[in-house]
Design a protein around this motif. Structure first.
Motif, mmCIF file in Angstrom:
data_model
loop_
_atom_site.group_PDB
_atom_site.id
_atom_site.type_symbol
_atom_site.label_atom_id
_atom_site.label_comp_id
_atom_site.label_asym_id
_atom_site.label_seq_id
_atom_site.Cartn_x
_atom_site.Cartn_y
_atom_site.Cartn_z
ATOM 1 N N CYS A 1 -0.278 -14.579 0.565
ATOM 2 C CA CYS A 1 0.517 -13.975 1.636
ATOM 3 C C CYS A 1 1.572 -14.580 2.376
ATOM 4 O O CYS A 1 3.399 -14.610 2.217
ATOM 5 C CB CYS A 1 0.391 -12.955 2.419
ATOM 6 N N ILE A 2 0.926 -15.061 3.477
ATOM 7 C CA ILE A 2 1.930 -15.476 4.739
ATOM 8 C C ILE A 2 2.393 -17.064 4.173
ATOM 9 O O ILE A 2 3.395 -16.776 4.343
ATOM 10 C CB ILE A 2 0.518 -15.506 5.990
ATOM 11 N N ALA A 3 1.327 -17.619 3.506
ATOM 12 C CA ALA A 3 1.935 -18.989 3.352
ATOM 13 C C ALA A 3 3.026 -19.678 2.497
ATOM 14 O O ALA A 3 4.419 -19.555 2.652
ATOM 15 C CB ALA A 3 1.076 -19.694 3.073
ATOM 16 N N PRO A 4 2.923 -18.259 1.369
ATOM 17 C CA PRO A 4 4.434 -18.591 0.411
ATOM 18 C C PRO A 4 5.932 -18.135 0.770
ATOM 19 O O PRO A 4 6.459 -18.713 1.509
ATOM 20 C CB PRO A 4 3.740 -17.399 -0.302
ATOM 21 N N LEU A 5 5.779 -17.002 1.933
ATOM 22 C CA LEU A 5 6.454 -15.778 2.496
ATOM 23 C C LEU A 5 7.373 -17.314 3.761
ATOM 24 O O LEU A 5 8.615 -17.350 3.636
ATOM 25 C CB LEU A 5 5.595 -15.256 3.047
ATOM 26 N N ALA A 6 6.098 -17.770 4.508
ATOM 27 C CA ALA A 6 6.615 -18.760 5.698
ATOM 28 C C ALA A 6 7.006 -20.128 5.137
ATOM 29 O O ALA A 6 8.127 -20.427 5.150
ATOM 30 C CB ALA A 6 5.767 -18.862 6.279
ATOM 31 N N THR B 1 11.279 -21.124 5.862
ATOM 32 C CA THR B 1 10.986 -22.055 6.721
ATOM 33 C C THR B 1 12.511 -23.348 5.653
ATOM 34 O O THR B 1 13.373 -23.578 6.090
ATOM 35 C CB THR B 1 10.391 -22.283 6.974
ATOM 36 N N ALA B 2 12.300 -23.181 3.821
ATOM 37 C CA ALA B 2 13.248 -23.989 3.815
ATOM 38 C C ALA B 2 14.733 -23.559 3.064
ATOM 39 O O ALA B 2 14.866 -24.341 3.096
ATOM 40 C CB ALA B 2 12.454 -23.933 1.601
ATOM 41 N N GLY C 1 0.380 -27.455 6.066
ATOM 42 C CA GLY C 1 2.132 -26.942 4.976
ATOM 43 C C GLY C 1 3.468 -26.207 5.597
ATOM 44 O O GLY C 1 3.726 -26.681 4.893
ATOM 45 N N ALA C 2 2.973 -26.091 6.585
ATOM 46 C CA ALA C 2 3.994 -25.364 7.618
ATOM 47 C C ALA C 2 4.689 -26.577 8.354
ATOM 48 O O ALA C 2 6.464 -26.800 8.470
ATOM 49 C CB ALA C 2 4.231 -24.458 8.918
ATOM 50 N N PHE C 3 4.285 -27.427 8.646
ATOM 51 C CA PHE C 3 5.053 -28.799 9.035
ATOM 52 C C PHE C 3 5.900 -28.847 8.572
ATOM 53 O O PHE C 3 6.731 -30.342 8.399
ATOM 54 C CB PHE C 3 3.854 -29.654 9.838
ATOM 55 N N ALA C 4 5.033 -29.469 7.315
ATOM 56 C CA ALA C 4 5.732 -29.913 5.738
ATOM 57 C C ALA C 4 6.733 -29.334 6.142
ATOM 58 O O ALA C 4 8.204 -30.422 5.251
ATOM 59 C CB ALA C 4 4.589 -30.213 4.854
ATOM 60 N N GLU C 5 7.316 -28.801 5.168
ATOM 61 C CA GLU C 5 8.105 -27.804 5.515
ATOM 62 C C GLU C 5 9.488 -27.437 6.467
ATOM 63 O O GLU C 5 10.600 -27.765 5.980
ATOM 64 C CB GLU C 5 7.975 -25.598 4.828
ATOM 65 N N ALA C 6 8.638 -27.658 7.395
ATOM 66 C CA ALA C 6 10.002 -27.325 8.568
ATOM 67 C C ALA C 6 10.806 -28.656 8.764
ATOM 68 O O ALA C 6 11.656 -29.065 8.985
ATOM 69 C CB ALA C 6 9.362 -27.438 9.516
ATOM 70 N N GLU C 7 10.085 -30.157 8.590
ATOM 71 C CA GLU C 7 9.974 -31.349 8.117
ATOM 72 C C GLU C 7 10.915 -31.468 7.316
ATOM 73 O O GLU C 7 12.431 -31.983 7.131
ATOM 74 C CB GLU C 7 9.403 -32.393 8.435
ATOM 75 N N ARG C 8 11.162 -31.134 5.789
ATOM 76 C CA ARG C 8 11.404 -30.904 4.648
ATOM 77 C C ARG C 8 13.530 -30.219 4.927
ATOM 78 O O ARG C 8 14.087 -30.747 4.283
ATOM 79 C CB ARG C 8 11.536 -30.426 3.817
#
Length: 101
Positions: A17-22, A26-27, A47-54
């Motif tokens: 739930c949380i990871a895919p939505l976050a 972010t993307a 994972g959240a760190f990598a998506e924010a950086e991307r």
């Protein structure tokens, strides 16, 4: 505009739930995300760190883990909180964020 996921320990709240939505939010870079994880899921954190950086977005965090660094002010590190139980600290934060039900 808000989401609240509930379920038993190990039921897959973070991974399903949380990871895919976050990661999607972010993307698209169209929302701020506040994620509170008292158990400290490293896969979700990185994972959240990598998506924010991307996405070229800032990534901020704080932790209550002893000896671990926080990016910003850690409200749990205040001297007044050192005398309180972990549960009392969590309840204060949940109430402050309007998540106390």
């Amino acid at each position: 505009t808000h989401a609240h996921f509930m379920g038993g320990s190990g039921s897959g709240k973070s991974s399903m739930c949380i990871a895919p939505l976050a990661f999607q939010l972010t993307a698209h870079a169209d929302a701020s995300i506040v994620y509170i994880d008292l158990k400290g899921d490293n896969a979700l954190f990185w994972g959240a760190f990598a998506e924010a950086e991307r996405a070229g977005l800032p990534f901020r965090w704080f932790t209550i883990q002893p000896g671990a660094a926080s990016f910003v002010f850690n409200p749990f590190a205040q001297a007044v909180n050192q005398k309180r139980t972990v549960n009392a600290r969590a309840q204060s934060l949940l109430t402050a964020l309007g998540l106390y039900y």
